[in-house]
Design an enzyme around this catalytic site. Structure first.
Site, short mmCIF file in Angstrom:
data_model
loop_
_atom_site.label_atom_id
_atom_site.label_comp_id
_atom_site.label_asym_id
_atom_site.label_seq_id
_atom_site.Cartn_x
_atom_site.Cartn_y
_atom_site.Cartn_z
N HIS A 224 4.45 14.86 6.08
CA HIS A 224 5.39 14.69 7.19
C HIS A 224 6.79 15.19 6.83
CE1 HIS A 224 6.28 10.74 5.13
NE2 HIS A 224 7.50 11.04 5.52
N ASP A 248 -1.44 12.95 5.09
CA ASP A 248 0.00 13.02 4.87
C ASP A 248 0.26 13.58 3.48
OD1 ASP A 248 2.70 12.89 5.19
OD2 ASP A 248 2.84 10.70 5.23
N GLY A 322 13.67 8.14 2.62
CA GLY A 322 14.04 9.08 1.57
C GLY A 322 13.11 9.07 0.39
N SER A 324 9.91 9.17 0.76
CA SER A 324 8.71 9.91 1.17
C SER A 324 8.37 11.02 0.18
CB SER A 324 8.91 10.52 2.55
OG SER A 324 8.83 9.55 3.55
N SER A 340 3.89 7.78 1.51
CA SER A 340 3.81 8.21 2.91
C SER A 340 4.83 7.43 3.74
CB SER A 340 2.39 7.98 3.46
OG SER A 340 2.33 8.27 4.84
#
Length: 366
Positions: A224, A248, A322, A324, A340
């Site tokens: 993402h 993801d 942040g 991720s 994720s």
């Protein structure tokens, strides 16, 4: 029990027993230098990763001695689970690490296999439903995902309770059961969100994410981070592949001037063996840094506002916007996956093995 399964179980017992001995030697016992190979490896980890041990103390309540013991025990449990998963075959009912007893619990649908599981060093449990059957039920719900009410935020197989769990927004349990069936257990919780925001670390336009684990030619991260930020490229490379929703994950082919090291934070990556449910795990993210917790249910389907993602693993590790794409790893260096999203109580990661397999990547290890 058929002869082939008996042979597999016998082999699994021998392998698991050997690993258990290797990982339980006292410090006074083993090498000519006066310390065991396991203690030497953990000494190295302590020396290399002061930030990680501080996080384990803060988040898991472990002192240095307890952390050392946990690292050795969980590394042995990974090998035992893998051996018994293969040996038990279709009767394998799942496995998890019991924090109270510090032992691996392995479930089977065949009571005749209890003695072999116990001989391999695990605690045996007889259950009604196999792991494959639970996964099949998850797949059934996945196929109906588009018809699920918006109040349903996900579902997964809980191998500890041997049942299907559906997560839903507060006050919507009946709608969840109407969709999934009266046999499921419903847990009400706030909606999960993706962890992306503008700021620091690697940039994609005005947003940022976190590097996950390094591979030959680049690094893996969350999918993402690419799809939610438009056509912008990472400031340290270019998107080489990504998938979201559904999955993801993504990988970035880094620029020629970027030096790749086989580390997550300060922890040297040793491999990618999957840790058991209940095992301790830590993550490095650009917002919250090192945080640690416990592996929860695996193969979860999570419904974000942007779309559903399957095959994820839940943890109670603290993550924020942040983080991720940040890397999950065991204290002893086994890479687990990339951040994720989640909510205030749960952080989900996309398992590493699938990412490496899909893109044919080679994990960098030290």
């Amino acid at each position: 029990m058929n002869p082939r399964k008996t042979a597999r179980l016998t082999g699994a017992v021998l392998i698991a027993a050997a690993m258990a001995v290797m990982h339980s030697l006292p410090a006074s016992a083993a090498s000519s230098g006066g310390t065991s190979a396991t203690d030497s490896a953990i000494d190295r980890i302590e020396a290399e990763n002061p930030g990680l041990l501080a996080a384990m103390k803060r988040d898991l309540g472990l002192d240095a001695t307890a952390a050392r013991d946990l690292m050795a025990t969980q590394e042995a449990a990974i090998g035992t689970e893998n051996s018994l998963r293969t040996a038990l075959g279709e009767s394998f009912g799942g496995a998890y690490f019991d924090a109270a007893t510090r032992k691996l619990v392995v479930s089977t649908t065949d009571a005749s296999e209890v003695a072999a599981v116990t001989a391999a060093g695990a605690t045996a449990r007889v259950v009604a439903t196999s792991a494959a059957q639970l996964d099949s039920e998850v797949a059934r719900l996945n196929a109906r995902e588009r018809s699920a009410p918006s109040s349903v935020t996900g579902w997964y197989a809980d191998i500890v309770t041997n049942e299907i769990v559906v997560t839903a927004l507060p006050g919507t349990a009946e709608a969840a059961k109407s969709f999934a069936g009266s046999h499921v257990r419903v847990i009400e919780a706030e909606a999960p969100q993706l962890f992306v925001k503008g700021g620091d670390a690697y940039y994609i336009g005005s947003s940022r994410c976190s590097v996950g684990l390094t591979v030959q030619g680049g690094y893996v991260t969350a999918g993402h981070c690419e799809t939610e930020t438009g056509s912008a490229q990472p400031n340290n490379g270019t998107w080489a592949g990504s998938s979201f929703p559904g999955n993801d994950y993504a990988w970035v082919r880094t620029n020629s001037g970027v030096t790749l090291e086989p580390r997550v934070g300060s922890v040297t990556v040793r491999g990618s063996s999957s840790a058991a449910t209940g095992a301790q795990v830590c993550k490095a993210g650009s917002t919250t840094g090192w945080t640690c917790g416990t592996v929860g249910a695996k193969n979860q389907t999570v419904r974000y506002q942007q779309g559903a993602v399957g095959g994820m693993t839940a943890t109670n590790v603290r993550c924020q916007a942040g983080d991720s794409g940040g890397g999950f790893i065991t204290p002893a260096g086994q890479g687990q996956g990339v951040v994720s999203g989640g909510n205030t109580s749960t952080c989900y990661f996309q398992p590493l093995g699938e990412i490496l397999s899909v893109y044919g990547l080679r994990l960098l290890t030290g």
